[in-house]
Design a protein around this motif. Sequence first.
Motif, mmCIF file in Angstrom:
data_model
loop_
_atom_site.group_PDB
_atom_site.id
_atom_site.type_symbol
_atom_site.label_atom_id
_atom_site.label_comp_id
_atom_site.label_asym_id
_atom_site.label_seq_id
_atom_site.Cartn_x
_atom_site.Cartn_y
_atom_site.Cartn_z
ATOM 1 N N GLN A 180 -44.397 8.559 -37.871
ATOM 2 C CA GLN A 180 -43.204 8.350 -38.697
ATOM 3 C C GLN A 180 -42.098 9.326 -38.297
ATOM 4 O OE1 GLN A 180 -44.911 8.730 -42.606
ATOM 5 N NE2 GLN A 180 -45.415 6.555 -42.733
ATOM 6 N N TYR A 181 -42.467 10.573 -38.084
ATOM 7 C CA TYR A 181 -41.492 11.580 -37.677
ATOM 8 C C TYR A 181 -40.924 11.247 -36.294
ATOM 9 C CZ TYR A 181 -39.414 16.277 -37.336
ATOM 10 O OH TYR A 181 -38.560 17.340 -37.213
ATOM 11 N N ASN A 182 -41.780 10.827 -35.383
ATOM 12 C CA ASN A 182 -41.360 10.404 -34.053
ATOM 13 C C ASN A 182 -40.338 9.266 -34.158
ATOM 14 O OD1 ASN A 182 -41.786 10.538 -31.073
ATOM 15 N ND2 ASN A 182 -42.590 8.471 -31.366
ATOM 16 N N ASN A 183 -40.586 8.338 -35.080
ATOM 17 C CA ASN A 183 -39.656 7.222 -35.262
ATOM 18 C C ASN A 183 -38.315 7.698 -35.812
ATOM 19 O OD1 ASN A 183 -41.314 5.254 -34.185
ATOM 20 N ND2 ASN A 183 -42.359 4.923 -36.119
ATOM 21 N N TRP A 184 -38.326 8.770 -36.619
ATOM 22 C CA TRP A 184 -37.064 9.356 -37.087
ATOM 23 C C TRP A 184 -36.240 9.826 -35.884
ATOM 24 C CZ3 TRP A 184 -34.672 13.960 -36.309
ATOM 25 C CH2 TRP A 184 -33.536 14.220 -37.091
ATOM 26 N N PHE A 185 -36.893 10.474 -34.921
ATOM 27 C CA PHE A 185 -36.191 10.926 -33.715
ATOM 28 C C PHE A 185 -35.609 9.736 -32.961
ATOM 29 C CE2 PHE A 185 -38.528 14.805 -34.478
ATOM 30 C CZ PHE A 185 -37.673 15.788 -34.015
ATOM 31 N N LYS A 186 -36.369 8.661 -32.830
ATOM 32 C CA LYS A 186 -35.866 7.473 -32.132
ATOM 33 C C LYS A 186 -34.655 6.887 -32.845
ATOM 34 C CE LYS A 186 -40.312 6.138 -30.171
ATOM 35 N NZ LYS A 186 -41.399 5.140 -30.187
ATOM 36 N N GLU A 187 -34.732 6.790 -34.172
ATOM 37 C CA GLU A 187 -33.636 6.222 -34.954
ATOM 38 C C GLU A 187 -32.381 7.080 -34.888
ATOM 39 O OE1 GLU A 187 -35.426 5.918 -38.824
ATOM 40 O OE2 GLU A 187 -36.838 4.392 -38.120
ATOM 41 N N ASN A 188 -32.531 8.364 -34.643
ATOM 42 C CA ASN A 188 -31.405 9.300 -34.606
ATOM 43 C C ASN A 188 -31.095 9.801 -33.201
ATOM 44 O OD1 ASN A 188 -30.553 9.869 -37.552
ATOM 45 N ND2 ASN A 188 -32.787 9.799 -37.591
ATOM 46 N N ALA A 189 -31.552 9.086 -32.197
ATOM 47 C CA ALA A 189 -31.411 9.521 -30.803
ATOM 48 C C ALA A 189 -29.977 9.869 -30.437
ATOM 49 C CB ALA A 189 -31.946 8.440 -29.860
ATOM 50 N N GLY A 190 -29.019 9.113 -30.907
ATOM 51 C CA GLY A 190 -27.623 9.339 -30.553
ATOM 52 C C GLY A 190 -27.011 10.573 -31.184
ATOM 53 N N LYS A 191 -27.734 11.218 -32.086
ATOM 54 C CA LYS A 191 -27.209 12.401 -32.769
ATOM 55 C C LYS A 191 -27.601 13.702 -32.063
ATOM 56 C CE LYS A 191 -27.104 9.892 -37.041
ATOM 57 N NZ LYS A 191 -27.849 9.520 -38.203
ATOM 58 N N PHE A 192 -28.406 13.589 -31.030
ATOM 59 C CA PHE A 192 -28.817 14.761 -30.255
ATOM 60 C C PHE A 192 -27.876 14.945 -29.071
ATOM 61 C CE2 PHE A 192 -32.676 13.475 -32.401
ATOM 62 C CZ PHE A 192 -33.234 14.681 -32.791
#
Length: 169
Positions: free
Chosen positions: A132-144
Amino acid sequence: MKKLIVLSSACGVGKSTIKEELNKKKLLENYACIDTDEVGINWWDYAGTENEAKFSDDCIAEAVRMSGEKNLLFVTCMNPYDFYGKVHIPSEIASTFFIGMTCSDDEITRRLKARPAERMCGSDEFITGQIQYNNWFKENAGKFQFYIDNTDLTIDETVEEIARFARRI
């Protein structure tokens, strides 16, 4: 003044492996690459206490101290929102950059199941949380400032991409 790069991801994505390779290959001579696990601060000394929130402050402060005169590439599970919202950034740090790293759910499962039992990472409940946490990173990829999915990359390719980003900033 130092630069801080935070390499962040869920457990099992490969942060520590990448940090070890960066150190071994000496691709970032002007950076100290330090993992949360290396700072000598135990989460369980903070968990459930009134000082629980201070754990991250103490970890980053110790990593900055350990980095000496070098910039710091800090490897952690912390995400940018928690970092900026909750962590005191030491005054030595002039700028902070985040690398978000992910891999596939199957790869996280495989890696966490392969860890020794004493790391307490192999339960279905723990793995589900990390996915679930990994999916948070994927969903927010453009914010990094930099995002990398290492599912289909070798360790060397991932290390090279991260080193290239660090050298650019």
